[in-house]
Design a protein around this motif. Sequence first.
Motif, PDB file in Angstrom:
ATOM      1  N   PHE A 657       0.813  -1.299  -0.165  1.00 38.63           N
ATOM      2  CA  PHE A 657       0.038   0.014  -0.005  1.00 38.63           C
ATOM      3  C   PHE A 657       1.029   1.222   0.070  1.00 38.63           C
ATOM      4  N   LEU A 658       1.749   1.132   0.750  1.00 36.26           N
ATOM      5  CA  LEU A 658       2.764   2.578   0.977  1.00 36.26           C
ATOM      6  C   LEU A 658       3.710   2.594  -0.297  1.00 36.26           C
ATOM      7  N   VAL A 659       3.950   1.484  -0.868  1.00 35.82           N
ATOM      8  CA  VAL A 659       4.811   1.528  -2.023  1.00 35.82           C
ATOM      9  C   VAL A 659       4.034   2.249  -3.202  1.00 35.82           C
ATOM     10  N   ASN A 660       2.603   1.570  -3.463  1.00 40.60           N
ATOM     11  CA  ASN A 660       1.913   2.083  -4.471  1.00 40.60           C
ATOM     12  C   ASN A 660       1.552   3.790  -4.339  1.00 40.60           C
ATOM     13  N   ALA A 661       1.558   4.140  -2.938  1.00 41.81           N
ATOM     14  CA  ALA A 661       1.135   5.513  -2.625  1.00 41.81           C
ATOM     15  C   ALA A 661       2.234   6.440  -3.057  1.00 41.81           C
ATOM     16  N   THR A 662       3.407   5.939  -2.685  1.00 38.74           N
ATOM     17  CA  THR A 662       4.862   6.682  -2.514  1.00 38.74           C
ATOM     18  C   THR A 662       5.133   6.801  -4.103  1.00 38.74           C
ATOM     19  N   ASN A 663       4.677   5.879  -5.014  1.00 38.34           N
ATOM     20  CA  ASN A 663       5.057   6.125  -6.371  1.00 38.34           C
ATOM     21  C   ASN A 663       4.622   7.239  -7.016  1.00 38.34           C
ATOM     22  N   PHE A 664       3.872   8.182  -6.298  1.00 39.74           N
ATOM     23  CA  PHE A 664       3.410   9.585  -6.583  1.00 39.74           C
ATOM     24  C   PHE A 664       4.159  10.361  -5.825  1.00 39.74           C
ATOM     25  N   ASP A 665       4.903  11.203  -6.347  1.00 36.19           N
ATOM     26  CA  ASP A 665       6.080  12.099  -5.722  1.00 36.19           C
ATOM     27  C   ASP A 665       5.238  12.898  -4.609  1.00 36.19           C
ATOM     28  N   ILE A 666       4.127  13.389  -5.145  1.00 37.17           N
ATOM     29  CA  ILE A 666       3.471  14.268  -3.972  1.00 37.17           C
ATOM     30  C   ILE A 666       3.228  13.431  -2.729  1.00 37.17           C
ATOM     31  N   ILE A 667       3.102  12.350  -2.616  1.00 36.84           N
ATOM     32  CA  ILE A 667       2.674  11.541  -1.497  1.00 36.84           C
ATOM     33  C   ILE A 667       4.189  11.385  -0.710  1.00 36.84           C
ATOM     34  N   ALA A 668       5.130  10.745  -1.478  1.00 34.73           N
ATOM     35  CA  ALA A 668       6.303  10.621  -0.796  1.00 34.73           C
ATOM     36  C   ALA A 668       6.912  11.870  -0.060  1.00 34.73           C
ATOM     37  N   ASP A 669       6.577  13.082  -0.764  1.00 31.21           N
ATOM     38  CA  ASP A 669       7.114  14.414  -0.281  1.00 31.21           C
ATOM     39  C   ASP A 669       6.236  14.419   1.230  1.00 31.21           C
ATOM     40  N   VAL A 670       4.959  14.174   1.257  1.00 28.72           N
ATOM     41  CA  VAL A 670       4.296  14.100   2.359  1.00 28.72           C
ATOM     42  C   VAL A 670       4.763  13.439   3.600  1.00 28.72           C
ATOM     43  N   LEU A 671       5.270  12.263   3.325  1.00 31.39           N
ATOM     44  CA  LEU A 671       5.724  11.441   4.179  1.00 31.39           C
ATOM     45  C   LEU A 671       7.192  11.886   4.784  1.00 31.39           C
ATOM     46  N   VAL A 672       7.925  12.414   3.781  1.00 31.61           N
ATOM     47  CA  VAL A 672       9.328  12.964   4.210  1.00 31.61           C
ATOM     48  C   VAL A 672       9.134  14.419   5.094  1.00 31.61           C
ATOM     49  N   ASP A 673       8.301  15.194   4.599  1.00 28.56           N
ATOM     50  CA  ASP A 673       8.078  16.456   5.279  1.00 28.56           C
ATOM     51  C   ASP A 673       7.260  16.103   6.630  1.00 28.56           C
ATOM     52  N   SER A 674       6.710  15.079   6.901  1.00 24.77           N
ATOM     53  CA  SER A 674       6.206  14.853   8.349  1.00 24.77           C
ATOM     54  C   SER A 674       7.085  14.331   8.958  1.00 24.77           C
ATOM     55  N   LYS A 675       7.926  14.840   9.990  1.00 28.82           N
ATOM     56  CA  LYS A 675       9.283  14.244  10.540  1.00 28.82           C
ATOM     57  C   LYS A 675       8.957  13.213  11.472  1.00 28.82           C
ATOM     58  N   ALA A 676       7.854  13.325  12.322  1.00 28.76           N
ATOM     59  CA  ALA A 676       7.394  12.206  13.125  1.00 28.76           C
ATOM     60  C   ALA A 676       7.047  10.994  12.473  1.00 28.76           C
ATOM     61  N   ILE A 677       6.200  11.149  11.505  1.00 28.28           N
ATOM     62  CA  ILE A 677       5.947   9.850  10.562  1.00 28.28           C
ATOM     63  C   ILE A 677       7.004   9.282   9.984  1.00 28.28           C
ATOM     64  N   PHE A 678       7.855  10.176   9.402  1.00 29.28           N
ATOM     65  CA  PHE A 678       9.132   9.802   8.624  1.00 29.28           C
ATOM     66  C   PHE A 678       9.857   8.873   9.680  1.00 29.28           C
ATOM     67  N   ASN A 679      10.050   9.481  10.585  1.00 35.89           N
ATOM     68  CA  ASN A 679      11.024   8.806  11.685  1.00 35.89           C
ATOM     69  C   ASN A 679      10.750   7.323  11.979  1.00 35.89           C
ATOM     70  N   GLU A 680       9.422   7.308  12.513  1.00 39.51           N
ATOM     71  CA  GLU A 680       8.823   6.278  12.791  1.00 39.51           C
ATOM     72  C   GLU A 680       8.831   5.104  11.599  1.00 39.51           C
ATOM     73  N   LEU A 681       8.684   5.468  10.546  1.00 38.31           N
ATOM     74  CA  LEU A 681       8.463   4.598   9.178  1.00 38.31           C
ATOM     75  C   LEU A 681       9.805   4.180   8.885  1.00 38.31           C
ATOM     76  N   MET A 682      10.779   5.004   9.126  1.00 38.63           N
ATOM     77  CA  MET A 682      12.314   4.492   8.833  1.00 38.63           C
ATOM     78  C   MET A 682      12.790   3.670   9.817  1.00 38.63           C
ATOM     79  N   GLU A 683      12.373   3.790  11.036  1.00 37.79           N
ATOM     80  CA  GLU A 683      12.845   2.818  12.318  1.00 37.79           C
ATOM     81  C   GLU A 683      12.250   1.353  11.780  1.00 37.79           C
TER      82      GLU A 683
END
Length: 757
Positions: A657-683
């Motif tokens: 689900f996340l791969v399909n969504a982040t194939n859209f650049d705008i969605i990937a940017d949303v995740l990167v810009d949200s620091k708390a979400i991005f950090n939890e996702l990377m962990e």
Amino acid sequence: MSENELIQELANLKLKDDGTTSINCEVFSKEKLAQLRNKLQDPKSSNNDIQVLSHQLIDNPTQVLLFLKILDDQSGTILARLIKCTQDSYDSLVLDVLSAIRGILITSSNVREYYLKVYISLITQFRVTNIQHLNLFLTFVCENKDINNAVLVILAHDLELNKKESTETVHEYLQLHMDEQSLDGLELKNFLLTLEMCFPLLPKMCSAMYCSSETKNHILDSFSNHENNPVTTIPILKCVAASSISETCRDFTIKEYYSYLADSLKSQHVRIRILAALSVVKLWTFIQAQQKSAIHVTDLAKDLLLYTTKGDDPEYIEYSLEGLVYLSLFWKVRDQIRMNISFIEKLLQILQTYSTEKRINTSVQYGVLSILSNTTKLKQPEFDTTKKKLKNVSAPQMESESNEESQDNIKLFNKQLVEQYQIISKLSAIKTYQSSSGNNFNEIISIIYHLSTDQSKGMRVELVKQGALVLVMNFLVNTSKIEKSTSIVVARPTQKNEMIPEQRFKALRSLARLLICVDPQISFQKYDVKSAIPFLVELLGPVTSDSANPKQSYLHEMTSLDRYESLLALTNIAAAENPDTRKLLVSQIIPHIDDLIVSQSYIQISSFELLNNLISEPILLAKFFNIELAANKQRLDIVVKLLNSDELKLQVVIAGFLVNATNFDIIADVLVDSKAIFNELMETITSILLEQVKDSDLVDPVSFLLVNLVYALANKDETQLKSLKSDKLKSACMNVLKNGSSESKESISSVWSLLET
């Protein structure tokens, strides 16, 4: 033919005792009669004969009625036209014609069947009646079933128009017979058969008469003096069987007549045995165990099975089917039926015979369909709601349920019905049940439901090939009202079906099961595939955030299995690249998303498989990634946490689900810009790459997700990549490069090159 000639010939017609009429064959040849009948039946034609006959109907109704019999106008089409052509009041003339018919019926018994049909045609078309005729008609009740049915129709019509007077007339008629000191064979037969006929329409009055001491004396006298004589025993048994609709009568029969019924089961006359078996079966659950210890349900079924297969009297075949409907509630009889190939073949033949437009019999249809429904029933998967579990506790199961009934044998029987006997093709070819009886259509839905319970894909595909999908959709469309609110389409049961949700559940569940296993784009021909979506969404249950709606209270009965199978079917529909279908799907499921993504893990998995097929739709993307709204951010937080689930399959589908969504650049940017979400996702991603590297189904999409996030981060600001260059992430990437699949290695190598710069 001139006007005078026609009038003269009408005057010459005479009704003889045997029911025949004299006619001048030179004037009325077969060809001329056929020509005249066609002219008189044609509503567009206007000729002198119509005018002559209309005037004669006023002056000499009996002569015109005799002439119309020669023309075989038993449907009353010509007669009704003649009445409407007159200048007189319809009601007055119709009543005169009804009286003329009564006069003919008094004169000759051989024309009863014909003129009773004409009588029925008139009273139903013109909505009039004469209650005073009813007393005569009740004397006609005898062994002729067609005449009895005609009298029953007239009685039902009279009760509808004038219940009080009609009831009093029937009561007085029966009371006169009942009060007689003794009744001879014909009188007793008429009394009992009339009582039997009236039970469904006047159960309270008939129950009181049946349980009276006078009626009991008449019946006991007949049993004692004419033991095993079909002439008197058969009317008694028919009356006993009919009386079983009343609890009072059942208790009375068991107390007073049970020993006679038991003896009748051993009669040398097969028709007595059939009626005795039917009566005992209807009483079975109310008979004390000691009384029925010498009788077995399989023994009761033997004569009924044999007569259905080889009997020649349609009336007794119908009685046999009625008895088998009750008996097929018992598992031993169901086994008995499944093993009787001749009976099954005859059953299907009977269904076809009595389902044509000219020979429709809804009672026979119901009997056959009910037996098939009972014998095809498989145990349903254990996904009960709490309410259903409580219901099962409070209602102890009958003898009809047993673990001894082999589910594998039922599946083999069902498979044979579908593949060898083409049962659904036969049901699809029958059109009459849909317009004649809702109960019969309900049984067809039950049969499809039971057959589709089999998990075999081949079985379900065959059901669709034979027309099961069309039958289910016909049922749902005919019993639903489609309402549209903004972009949401809702299917609601129509008023008459709101009180019987069980059949709707069966139709909805059958629809989902069938659509799981076939290509919806190919399988839908009569209907558009989009028409199934509102019905499948019903299976998802109520939207908890919505206010309670009494009209949709039945949605709370939906089980987790219903939601699961609905999601599988919707996912199958969503796989098709049809923009209109996808848009409708998204609008329909959005209200349910919040409930689905926090449900049981297998529901969550199925939900995200569906969402994966639809994630390219902007409206759906916004529901998870437009995190300026608190509700959307909460959904995304849930998704991120689910990636760290202990359930591997859930992790895999969330990663997809996340791969399909982040194939859209705008969605990937949303995740990167949200620091708390991005950090939890990377962990979570790092942990998966370190600890679950052997699970390629998970690591492959997670590797693609990492690529999408890293490149989004690099595209925004390469300096931010420094925050990623932790030893833990490098170790995770190295782990994949050493131990991962070729796909994950290829993805991680591009990340590794960025981390090394």
